[in-house]
Design a protein around this motif. Structure first.
Motif, PDB file in Angstrom:
ATOM      1  N   HIS A 363       0.820  -1.211   0.000  1.00  0.00           N
ATOM      2  CA  HIS A 363       0.000   0.000   0.000  1.00  0.00           C
ATOM      3  C   HIS A 363       0.855   1.263   0.000  1.00  0.00           C
ATOM      4  CE1 HIS A 363       0.961  -0.838   4.198  1.00  0.00           C
ATOM      5  NE2 HIS A 363       0.817   0.460   4.414  1.00  0.00           N
ATOM      6  N   SER A 364       2.074   1.158   0.534  1.00  0.00           N
ATOM      7  CA  SER A 364       2.939   2.331   0.651  1.00  0.00           C
ATOM      8  C   SER A 364       3.509   2.786  -0.678  1.00  0.00           C
ATOM      9  CB  SER A 364       4.104   2.033   1.614  1.00  0.00           C
ATOM     10  OG  SER A 364       3.627   1.726   2.894  1.00  0.00           O
ATOM     11  N   ASN A 366       1.881   2.023  -3.741  1.00  0.00           N
ATOM     12  CA  ASN A 366       0.856   1.944  -4.782  1.00  0.00           C
ATOM     13  C   ASN A 366       0.535   3.339  -5.301  1.00  0.00           C
ATOM     14  OD1 ASN A 366      -1.095   0.796  -6.477  1.00  0.00           O
ATOM     15  ND2 ASN A 366      -2.705   1.089  -4.941  1.00  0.00           N
TER      16      ASN A 366
END
Length: 431
Positions: A363-364, A366
């Motif tokens: 997620h970091s 994306n």
């Protein structure tokens, strides 16, 4: 922790330095172990202009990645770009080894022959890397991976990336002064393509457009191989400078306006509103319409896409781009960019996010601004020719001490600019 299957990508950009630590899982997907990012102030148009500032930015980003991943980083795959980098198509032909079956040694000889066939490499330039485009084994054309095929001769073409020795040396010097070794260097348009392309797009014909802070990079893929690339010296920083000039504000204020209120396409603006900004050095606040900001941004972004369109048409591959275009990089995040690019380029367009990530802190990263660094990681796994060197995090090292003792003046100046840095960090976290 086992580190034999771990690689690190380092993207030294005009506005930011990004580091990603990743490993490959059992199905070939990337698992993100850690990442780091710092503000970059030592480059202009992807070229180093201040060694100390660049070294400090690398150290800061690496330190973040090490803390998050618990990996002591030693070797990295570094991105290289800038107007000094250019590419040469070179043909090659060799005889297949005595077994009559193509192996990896044949591929190496093929690429070495392609290097020696370059006629226009002067003493000021050096080869960064060689990318095979296609192979012809005997009379079988269009082969992308010839290993295991039977034949007597193998010919084809390679895409050779060449850059100025001094500018490459400056990048390497910054990395080494930061306490790291350069395991490999990858042309950034190639890296961005690896990160955001789907295999169907690569085969169908697609152009990758990476809008960074200082440069915009274009790479065209046809039939599974890169055919053309160019670095354009107009990018997202130019948009910010235009905003600063247009509203008579500090650069940092203009950047904040672009991020919070910017739009690249006037037709996407639903309603107008008034924007208030702080005055310079105690001067009173002033206001202007959001539509005025949009017009300023649209004008520069339109110029960027017109230059891209001209580059694509100059390549001769415009009619072969069945999959259209993928726009990525931090500059692609301005709302309305996809609509404007579709109109100017006359192609189907999508925004490119890093592909092939299975887990970890995915997620970091994306985000299109991580396309290049994720491509550097992907290229390391795709073309590993040597064991990369990493250790688990241990006691304080000479690099840690150097980070305190070297460039002290620059660090003091960076403290005075902490508010600006924090503001930028807040924005990236909100994306």
């Amino acid at each position: 922790m086992q580190t034999s299957n771990i690689v690190v990508g380092l993207d030294i950009g005009t506005t930011k330095v990004c580091v990603v630590v990743a490993e490959k899982d059992e199905v070939g997907k990337l698992n993100i172990l850690g990442h780091g990012r710092s503000v970059s102030e030592g480059l202009q148009r992807a070229t180093v202009v201040n060694i100390n500032k660049t070294v400090n930015a690398i150290r800061a980003a690496v330190a973040d990645a090490e803390r998050e991943s618990s990996i002591r980083i030693k070797g990295v795959n570094v991105g290289i770009s800038g107007a000094h980098v250019h590419c040469i198509n070179s043909n090659s032909e060799i005889s297949v080894n005595q077994s009559g079956v193509v192996n990896s040694s044949d591929i190496k000889r093929f690429l070495e022959k392609a290097k020696t066939n370059i006629r226009y490499l002067d003493i000021d330039h050096e080869i960064i890397h060689v990318i095979p485009q296609e192979f012809i084994v005997d009379d079988q054309e269009g082969v992308l991976d010839p290993i295991g095929m039977a034949g007597t001769t193998m010919r084809g073409s390679a895409y050779i990336v060449v850059g100025m020795k001094t500018k490459i040396r400056n990048i390497k010097q910054c990395v080494e002064k930061a306490g790291l070794s350069v395991n490999d260097m990858t042309f950034e348009p190639v890296a961005s393509g690896l990160a955001v392309m789907k295999e169907s797009e690569r085969k169908s014909g697609v152009v990758i457009i990476d809008i960074g802070g200082g440069t915009t990079e274009v790479a065209i893929y046809i039939d599974g191989a890169i055919r053309f690339s160019e670095v354009i010296k107009v990018a997202a920083n130019d948009v910010t400078h235009d905003v600063a000039f247009g509203v008579k504000a500090l650069y940092e204020v203009a950047e904040d306006l672009k991020i919070k209120h910017g739009c690249a396409y006037i037709r996407d603006r639903s309603q107008d509103e008034e924007i208030l900004i702080q005055g310079i050095e105690g001067r009173p606040q002033k206001s202007f319409l959001k539509s005025s900001l949009t017009l300023i941004i649209e004008a520069r972004m339109m110029e960027i896409f017109e230059l891209i369109r001209d580059s694509i048409k100059r390549s001769g591959y415009y009619e072969y781009l069945n999959a259209g275009a993928i726009i990525t990089g931090g500059g692609s995040l301005i709302p309305g960019t996809d609509a404007l690019s579709t109109e100017v380029l006359g192609l189907d367009v999508r925004t490119g996010y890093p592909e092939g990530i299975s887990g970890g802190i995915k997620h970091s990263i994306n985000n299109p601004m991580y396309a290049t660094v994720m491509g550097l990681v992907a290229h390391s796994f795709e073309d590993r020719t040597e064991q990369h060197d990493f250790d688990a995090v241990g006691p304080r090292t000479e690099r840690d001490a150097a980070a305190v003792g070297d460039g002290t003046d620059e660090q003091t100046k960076n403290q005075s600019g902490k508010k600006i840095v924090d503001r930028l960090k807040d924005w990236w976290e909100r994306l």
